[in-house]
Structures are given as C-alpha cells and as structure tokens.
Scaffold this motif. Structure first.
Motif, PDB file in Angstrom:
ATOM      1  N   ALA A 129      -0.939  -9.071   7.116  1.00  0.00           N
ATOM      2  CA  ALA A 129      -0.002  -9.231   6.001  1.00  0.00           C
ATOM      3  C   ALA A 129      -0.168  -8.106   5.002  1.00  0.00           C
ATOM      4  O   ALA A 129      -1.274  -7.582   4.795  1.00  0.00           O
ATOM      5  CB  ALA A 129      -0.219 -10.595   5.343  1.00  0.00           C
ATOM      6  N   TRP A 130       0.942  -7.757   4.380  1.00  0.00           N
ATOM      7  CA  TRP A 130       0.971  -6.629   3.433  1.00  0.00           C
ATOM      8  C   TRP A 130       1.906  -6.973   2.293  1.00  0.00           C
ATOM      9  O   TRP A 130       2.954  -7.573   2.501  1.00  0.00           O
ATOM     10  CB  TRP A 130       1.475  -5.390   4.156  1.00  0.00           C
ATOM     11  CG  TRP A 130       1.663  -4.174   3.307  1.00  0.00           C
ATOM     12  CD1 TRP A 130       0.698  -3.265   2.938  1.00  0.00           C
ATOM     13  CD2 TRP A 130       2.884  -3.695   2.727  1.00  0.00           C
ATOM     14  NE1 TRP A 130       1.262  -2.260   2.172  1.00  0.00           N
ATOM     15  CE2 TRP A 130       2.599  -2.497   2.034  1.00  0.00           C
ATOM     16  CE3 TRP A 130       4.199  -4.153   2.734  1.00  0.00           C
ATOM     17  CZ2 TRP A 130       3.573  -1.773   1.360  1.00  0.00           C
ATOM     18  CZ3 TRP A 130       5.164  -3.433   2.069  1.00  0.00           C
ATOM     19  CH2 TRP A 130       4.854  -2.253   1.391  1.00  0.00           C
ATOM     20  N   THR A 131       1.495  -6.594   1.104  1.00  0.00           N
ATOM     21  CA  THR A 131       2.331  -6.742  -0.081  1.00  0.00           C
ATOM     22  C   THR A 131       2.416  -5.369  -0.742  1.00  0.00           C
ATOM     23  O   THR A 131       1.400  -4.710  -0.914  1.00  0.00           O
ATOM     24  CB  THR A 131       1.705  -7.751  -1.068  1.00  0.00           C
ATOM     25  OG1 THR A 131       1.524  -8.997  -0.381  1.00  0.00           O
ATOM     26  CG2 THR A 131       2.593  -7.968  -2.276  1.00  0.00           C
ATOM     27  N   ARG A 188      14.664  -7.168   5.275  1.00  0.00           N
ATOM     28  CA  ARG A 188      14.680  -7.496   3.843  1.00  0.00           C
ATOM     29  C   ARG A 188      15.913  -8.316   3.484  1.00  0.00           C
ATOM     30  O   ARG A 188      15.824  -9.276   2.719  1.00  0.00           O
ATOM     31  CB  ARG A 188      14.605  -6.221   3.016  1.00  0.00           C
ATOM     32  CG  ARG A 188      13.218  -5.556   3.227  1.00  0.00           C
ATOM     33  CD  ARG A 188      12.863  -4.571   2.195  1.00  0.00           C
ATOM     34  NE  ARG A 188      12.691  -5.248   0.913  1.00  0.00           N
ATOM     35  CZ  ARG A 188      12.807  -4.638  -0.260  1.00  0.00           C
ATOM     36  NH1 ARG A 188      13.098  -3.361  -0.317  1.00  0.00           N
ATOM     37  NH2 ARG A 188      12.631  -5.300  -1.365  1.00  0.00           N
ATOM     38  N   CYS A 196       9.493  -1.108   1.615  1.00  0.00           N
ATOM     39  CA  CYS A 196       8.861  -2.392   1.230  1.00  0.00           C
ATOM     40  C   CYS A 196       9.143  -3.522   2.218  1.00  0.00           C
ATOM     41  O   CYS A 196       9.446  -4.650   1.825  1.00  0.00           O
ATOM     42  CB  CYS A 196       9.277  -2.800  -0.183  1.00  0.00           C
ATOM     43  SG  CYS A 196       8.748  -1.628  -1.440  1.00  0.00           S
ATOM     44  N   HIS A 231       7.554  -5.962   4.384  1.00  0.00           N
ATOM     45  CA  HIS A 231       6.260  -6.590   4.695  1.00  0.00           C
ATOM     46  C   HIS A 231       6.112  -6.873   6.188  1.00  0.00           C
ATOM     47  O   HIS A 231       5.034  -6.739   6.752  1.00  0.00           O
ATOM     48  CB  HIS A 231       6.082  -7.878   3.889  1.00  0.00           C
ATOM     49  CG  HIS A 231       6.911  -9.015   4.396  1.00  0.00           C
ATOM     50  ND1 HIS A 231       8.288  -9.065   4.253  1.00  0.00           N
ATOM     51  CD2 HIS A 231       6.560 -10.116   5.089  1.00  0.00           C
ATOM     52  CE1 HIS A 231       8.739 -10.166   4.826  1.00  0.00           C
ATOM     53  NE2 HIS A 231       7.718 -10.823   5.347  1.00  0.00           N
TER      54      HIS A 231
END
Length: 184
Positions: free
Chosen positions: A179-181, A165, A76, A78
């Motif tokens: 961008a990524w979620t 992170r 995770c 981003h």
C-alpha cells in the motif's frame, strides 16, 4: 457511493467478458480495477493492448517499472504504485530502488535515474522534452528508441492511473503489503 460498477465476468458487458476471462487466466484472479474498467470494454481492451505493446518494448522489465512507477506516483495512483511495487519485488529489484521510486527521489542506479528523469520530463513538458533532457538520457546509454518507448509507457499508464482514480479502484488484498499513500 461509486457511480461505477465493479463487474464480474458474468455481469460485464459482453465485449468485456472474454477479456476479463483472459486476465483471470493470466493472473489467477480478477483485479477489482479490471472489473471497473470493464464498464467500457474499449477502455479495458485499449489499456491491455497498450500494456502488451509496452511490455514488448526494448526496455528491460526493471526499466519498464521505473517508467510505470514514475507515472503512477506523479498521478497519485495508489493502486498502480502498489501493483508495480509488487512487480519490482518479483523481479528482485533492490529495496533502495523501490523506495526511491515510491518516494520520487533520486534512484541509486545512475542509468535508471536518467530514465526516471526523462520520464518526468515527458510528463512535465507533455512530450516537448527539452534537448538537454533527451541528451542526458542518451548520455546514460539509452537509445532514441527508448525515448519513444517511454512515451508509450507514459500513455499506457496515464490510461490506467486516470481510470483507477476516476473509478476509485480499491487495492486488492494481495497488494496490501505494498500500500502507498502520496506524500502530503
């Protein structure tokens, strides 16, 4: 408020300054994540050295990005997803491949899908990959050395994704289009 300092080359610990200058020369800018990693010059140097080793493996550039994006989406990160999406775009990778990597779905190329599945197996089994998963990688035309190259990539990008992170590294403006979620 972050507990980590986003260093610039003139404010970073002395051991990080030449490394940061080299990154700036290479990329033409200093990513915020590098400024944050500079709080531990050893982390920054270690990641860059591991990344240079991974870049020198027998995996081609798109295959390396399959490994990286698999790790980045699983962890995770981003920032890594955006950065390595941009890398795949520069390599003229098929949009379907990029979308599948970003969503963690089956890749359109069977050989790359075998690589992605093997990377997932390395992550899921913490290296103790079942024989069937290794056999599937080899049956897709990869060699035993590629399995080891995947381990290097997983280690390299575990460093990066965890550091990004932990420090809450922001997305640099040039990556905004990528961008990524993570999916909920």
């Amino acid at each position: 408020m972050s507990r980590f300092t986003a260093y610039e080359p003139d404010t970073a610990p002395a051991a990080a300054r030449p490394v940061m200058a080299g990154v700036r020369r290479t990329l033409g800018h200093l990513p915020a994540a590098v400024g944050l990693m500079a709080g531990s010059p050893e982390l920054l140097k270690g990641f860059l050295a591991a990344n240079a080793a991974f870049e020198a493996t027998d995996l081609d550039p798109v295959a390396r990005e399959v490994v990286v994006l698999t790790v980045a989406t699983r962890n995770c990160c981003h920032l890594c997803v955006a950065m390595h999406t941009a890398t795949l775009v520069r390599h003229a990778a098929a949009p379907e491949l990029i979308e599948a990597l970003r969503t963690g779905t089956t890749l359109p190329d069977p050989r790359l899908e075998a690589l992605r599945r093997f990377t997932v197996a390395v992550l899921d089994h913490r290296g103790a990959v079942p024989d069937a998963d290794l056999d599937a990688l080899l049956a897709a035309g990869w060699q035993p050395r590629h399995a080891l190259d995947v381990v290097l990539g997983v280690g390299t990008y575990t460093i990066s994704t965890f550091a990004n992170r932990l420090t809450e590294a922001p997305l640099d403006a040039p990556l905004a289009a990528y961008a990524w979620t993570p999916a909920a």
